[in-house]
Design a protein around this motif. Structure first.
Motif, PDB file in Angstrom:
ATOM      1  N   UNK A   1      -0.348   2.253 -26.481  1.00 53.25           N
ATOM      2  CA  UNK A   1      -0.852   3.620 -26.410  1.00 53.25           C
ATOM      3  C   UNK A   1      -0.468   4.460 -27.601  1.00 53.25           C
ATOM      4  N   UNK A   2       0.142   3.884 -28.598  1.00 48.27           N
ATOM      5  CA  UNK A   2       0.621   4.768 -29.656  1.00 48.27           C
ATOM      6  C   UNK A   2      -0.394   4.876 -30.781  1.00 48.27           C
ATOM      7  N   UNK A   3      -0.243   5.953 -31.521  1.00 48.59           N
ATOM      8  CA  UNK A   3      -1.153   6.246 -32.615  1.00 48.59           C
ATOM      9  C   UNK A   3      -0.867   5.309 -33.790  1.00 48.59           C
ATOM     10  N   UNK A   4      -1.577   5.521 -34.851  1.00 47.29           N
ATOM     11  CA  UNK A   4      -1.418   4.653 -36.018  1.00 47.29           C
ATOM     12  C   UNK A   4       0.016   4.697 -36.515  1.00 47.29           C
TER      13      UNK A   4
END
Lengths: 564, 457
Positions: free
Chosen positions: B296-299
């Motif tokens: 679920x984490x961003x770049x």
């Protein structure tokens, strides 16, 4: 003697035009006469200062010269399959026109040395003019035969010495298969000079390398560029890039590798890079900031264009910046001007992107009701923003994310929506008609809105809109007004972007089936990026100015132009 | 300006003392050019116009005064001499030149010979806004017999364990075998963010690093780090996955151990945001790109510190040598002629007609080769004199050497100003600088150096 020759020349010209109009082959005598005149013209050019009494006798001698060499000179090398008639028609032009010009100063009685340079200048001018007209005529012929693949080159073009019909110039990025255009672009990139410098100073050119195309292009799209990610443009520039500002190089790399993707993201990143450029800019002495800065930005824009073709939103942003820069009053000090430009850029982003997104959300939220099943395609930052905000306002809806290869952007959209706690379903585009009976609305993002109401967006959008129309599901497109552009196109072929064909290769269980696709001669990989959706499939466009039908786009554009 | 080049030429060549006791390592001839020439040539080819060269006074004097050590580089060399007695590591040297560093730097070691495409490394540095980008290459087996090595080759130096992610570009783990006492421990935080990690051994570090300017400032704060390769790089790689420090906590307890506070604050230097960060943040939010998928984490998992590596895998991508042992020195000499197109036989060399010079050999300036000599796969330095009936095969002869008649030199390294008596038979030996070999000598697999250079026990 001169009069007679002039009459012959005119008669010859008349004959030739008649022949062209009637589409007949030139007769043998006419051909011979043409050759003779051409030879005379060449001789005239070579021996300019000679005595003119000699010239007429030489001309008589030229008659029995072998005609074998001339048929070659008759057909100028054309790139397209040359037909018999247009070639001699264009070749015949240089001969009658410079002839009278060269004839007139020629046989005047023994020109004095003082008159000689003056007369040769006039001769040169006339020849140059004739050459220009001939070039224009040949270009006319070529342009006419180019855009249509069924080049009806058998029909002769209208004789160019009449009024030239207006042919709209095609942009170079859709003429990639014409080598002359590509060569011209290469030269233009090399010579991208900073104008406005005094003639005393040496012109410094900023050399932008030309990125070469990669791989076999499918013939329907051979007029577009196709670049490879493995051959970045930075290969050809020096590593501590002194010529191009480092933040522009970084941005170009991020574009070409897809790290910054999406219309809004690209525009914001572009404006950010321009802010850095403006901050590090120093006006050279004797220059005005308003003129010099625009010229400084030109090679950067070509560089970015080479890395990845500019989007419509980027084009509009660049136009805005250039306008702001040229509107800076000349008595403004440099620091002040730079600060003013920085605030202009900030306010542009704030107004056109951030606040516009808020306004669009306000309108869109009316269209989302509880119990809705909303279908989205790919990853549109605006649509994601609307849905995330709507879920915070505790509207109960669920989302179906439709995704497609090779980009698989839907996964990123899925991640962002699920992170907010929205119930999502994920399908690939091939399952679209299966899932559509469940859907109550379709929200699509747009890359650009064209002036005839067509929506240009990620490839696959028109599919989604088409199937939705078939199921009578309303399609809503969300788009900020700064993405409206004045281009008009009705199909996805004429202007598009070709992505890296190697992206289509996928490795499953350690095997990559398409690994050697280049070696199969009949196989071409096509990775289209955009497509256009006709306005019949779109029910509503939500912009910050309100909810408008697709056909009102030109009205908005007109109003915007009036405002500016 | 985007990048400043820094060339580290103060190293001692501790692993090849036999060669370097007389000549400093940067000036060892490889293919008749000083070792220093190769990285300078690389930087010049790539487009640099200025280089900061960190070296000792001795080397600086020799570069500027010795006409033989001709460095025909067109770049501007800003030579910084460090005091010889201070045992400075590479990171200490960076701290020394902190005033000159104005932008991000590209650190190159003087013993790097490569023709790899540098733009790959720098592109990783630019595109991902990385803190560190480095170059590594697959280690090659050395097939030549190394003089002075008795018996089987040693097990080799301590291995490096390099962990990269699925794309092969992001550097997740870097440790030397010497630092791992019990075993290879991988932190859970790395595994949580990058569940698939490829660990490679057998990679040679090219010692070419692109570092952000904030790293130099970090070094100024942290005086305990003295070597880039040994300490700084593993530290940066580890800190990619450490939790971001919480500043309010430190403010509340000023008496808490200051070490932690200092460590955190200096780490913050590495993580400082550039100007215009909100715009970049906006662009990243709006961009639909992610470097990983599945969680679920961003770049970049929101991490600010990123380290990247470019590994030269196949041979097609170029050669890469670090000349820090005798074996690599010989290997580099073998391949150096292929890296630059200069005539094999120097125009000022006097080569008699009855002499056979093989195609892979290089004859230096002002050499004198008498009749009936045969030179195969060898390199002759400048001003060497070879008398009649000498056979030189597979050898490296430095400048100023005299070889009398009838000698047979095979697989050896003869250092500068040595003198080989007539009829000597030298096989797989290393003859030190200025040494004299008596006539009719028969040496095999020996290291012949002066008695004063022998190691003190």
């Amino acid at each position: 003697m001169t009069a007679k020759r002039n009459i012959i020349a005119d008669g010859l010209a008349g004959d030739i035009t008649r022949a062209k109009v009637e589409g007949k082959e030139l007769t043998k005598e006419e051909k011979q006469r043409l050759r003779k005149e051409k030879k005379q013209q060449k001789k005239q050019k070579d021996k300019k200062g000679e005595n003119d009494e000699k010239a007429p006798s030489e001309r008589d001698k030229e008659k029995p010269v072998t005609p074998s060499s001339t048929p070659l000179s008759m057909k100028p090398p054309t790139q397209k399959a040359p037909s018999a008639v247009p070639a001699p028609s264009t070749a015949s032009l240089p001969i009658p026109i410079p002839m009278p010009a060269s004839e007139a100063p020629g046989p005047s009685p023994s020109p004095t040395s003082a008159d000689k340079p003056v007369k040769s200048k006039a001769e040169l001018k006339a020849e140059r003019r004739a050459r220009q007209e001939a070039d224009r005529a040949s270009k006319q012929g070529k342009k006419g035969g180019e855009p249509g693949p069924q080049a009806s080159s058998s029909k002769p073009k209208a004789p160019p010495n009449e009024l030239q019909p207006v042919v709209k110039r095609l942009p170079e990025h859709v003429q990639v298969d014409d080598p002359a255009v590509v060569k011209k672009l290469a030269k233009k990139l090399e010579r991208q000079q900073t104008e406005g410098q005094g003639t005393a100073k040496k012109r410094s050119g900023v050399k932008i390398p030309l990125r070469s195309d990669y791989g076999y292009k499918v013939s329907l799209f051979s007029h577009l560029h196709q670049y490879s990610k493995k051959a970045p443009l930075t290969q050809q520039i020096s590593i501590p890039s002194t010529v191009i500002h480092p933040s522009v190089v970084r941005l170009g790399l991020q574009y070409s590798q897809g790290i910054v993707a999406g219309s809004n993201a690209r525009s914001v990143a572009l404006l950010h890079a321009f802010k850095q450029v403006i901050r590090d800019y120093n006006t050279p002495p004797n220059e005005e900031l308003s003129r010099d800065l625009v010229n400084k930005l030109k090679p950067y824009i070509s560089f970015l264009n080479q890395c990845r073709p500019l989007s419509a939103s980027m084009g509009n942003a660049i136009k805005y910046i250039k306008k702001e820069i040229s509107n800076i009053p000349s008595q403004c000090k440099e620091e002040e001007a730079k600060n003013k430009l920085q605030t202009c850029i900030d306010s542009y982003i704030n107004e056109k992107i951030t606040l516009a997104a808020e306004a669009i959300y306000e309108y869109a939220i009316e269209k989302i009701s509880d119990g809705d099943v909303i279908l989205v395609y790919g990853c549109s930052s605006l649509v994601n923003h609307i849905l995330c905000e709507a879920s915070e306002k505790s509207r109960k809806f669920r989302v179906i994310v439709v995704d497609s290869r090779p980009r698989l952007e839907g996964r990123e959209a899925l991640r962002r929506l699920v992170q907010r706690g929205i119930r999502c379903t994920y399908v690939l585009i091939s399952a679209l008609s299966y899932i559509l009976p469940e859907v109550s609305k379709v929200f699509l993002g747009a890359h650009a809105l064209l002036a005839n109401g067509y929506v240009m967006s990620r490839v696959g959008t028109s599919q989604v809109a088409l199937v939705a129309k078939a199921f009578n599901v309303p399609v809503l497109v969300c788009c900020e007004t700064y993405k409206f552009c004045e281009r008009v196109q009705t199909d996805s072929f004429v202007s598009n972007e070709l992505g890296d064909p190697d992206d289509l290769m996928v490795t499953r269980k350690g095997k990559t089936q398409l690994e050697h696709w280049q070696e199969v001669p009949s196989l071409g990989l096509l990775n289209l990026v955009y497509d256009v959706t006709p306005p019949d499939f779109v029910d509503l466009v939500i912009t910050e100015l309100g909810m408008i039908p697709c056909t009102s786009v030109p009205v908005v554009l007109r109003v915007k132009n009036v405002d500016q | 300006m985007e990048l400043q080049a820094v060339l580290m030429a103060a190293g001692g060549g501790s692993r090849m003392m036999d060669l370097t006791y007389n000549t400093p390592k940067p000036l060892l001839p490889v293919g008749n050019k000083p070792l220093l020439w190769y990285p300078l040539n690389l930087l010049e080819r790539v487009g640099f116009e200025e280089v900061i060269v960190i070296t000792t006074k001795e080397v600086h004097k020799m570069i500027s005064t010795d006409p033989k050590m001709k460095l025909d580089v067109k770049m501007k060399l800003d030579v910084v001499c460090i005091p010889e007695d201070a045992d400075m590591g590479t990171a200490d040297a960076l701290r020394y030149i902190q005033q000159k560093v104005k932008t991000d730097i590209l650190v190159v070691s003087c013993d790097l010979i490569t023709d790899a495409a540098l733009h790959e490394v720098v592109d990783l540095f630019r595109a991902h806004n990385a803190t560190l980008a480095m170059l590594m290459s697959k280690a090659r087996e050395f097939t030549e017999t190394v003089p002075g090595q008795k018996g089987k080759k040693k097990a080799g130096e301590q291995r490096d364990f390099v962990g990269v992610d699925g794309t092969g570009k992001r550097l997740l783990f870097l440790a030397n075998e010497a630092d791992l006492e019990e075993g290879l421990a991988v932190r859970k935080s790395i595994m949580r963010k990058h569940p698939r990690m490829h660990i490679k051994t057998g990679l040679v570090d090219a010692h070419l690093y692109c570092l952000k300017k904030s790293v130099v400032e970090f070094l100024v704060d942290n005086k305990s780090i003295s070597s880039i390769r040994g300490e700084l790089v593993p530290y940066l790689v580890r800190k990619q996955f450490s939790r971001a420090s919480s500043c309010p906590k430190d403010k509340e307890d000023p008496d808490q151990d200051l070490n932690r506070k200092d460590g955190n604050s200096s780490l913050e230097i590495l993580r400082t945001a550039p100007v215009d960060e909100p715009l970049l943040q906006l662009a990243r939010e709006r961009s639909c790109w992610n470097d990983h998928r599945g969680d679920m984490s961003a770049a970049y998992h929101g991490g600010r510190l990123r380290c990247y590596v470019h590994v030269l895998e196949d041979d097609g991508e170029g050669v890469c040598y670090r000349v820090n042992t005798l074996a690599t020195y010989i290997e580099a000499n073998r391949l150096a002629p292929k890296l630059f197109e200069e005539p094999a036989v120097h125009p000022t060399a006097v080569v008699s007609e009855r002499c056979q010079v093989g195609a892979d050999s290089i004859i230096g300036a002002s050499c004198q080769l008498a009749d009936k000599t045969s030179i195969k796969r060898s390199i002759l330095g400048a001003s060497t004199t070879i008398r009649e009936k000498v056979k030189v095969t597979n050898s490296i002869i430095m400048h100023g050497v005299t070889i009398e008649e009838g000698c047979n030199i095979q697989g050896s390294v003869i250092c500068s100003n040595a003198h080989i008596g007539r009829g000597a038979d030298i096989k797989y030996c290393l003859v030190g600088s200025g040494q004299r070999i008596e006539p009719e000598a028969d040496r095999t697999n020996e290291v012949i150096v002066g008695s004063d250079q022998l190691m003190e026990i």
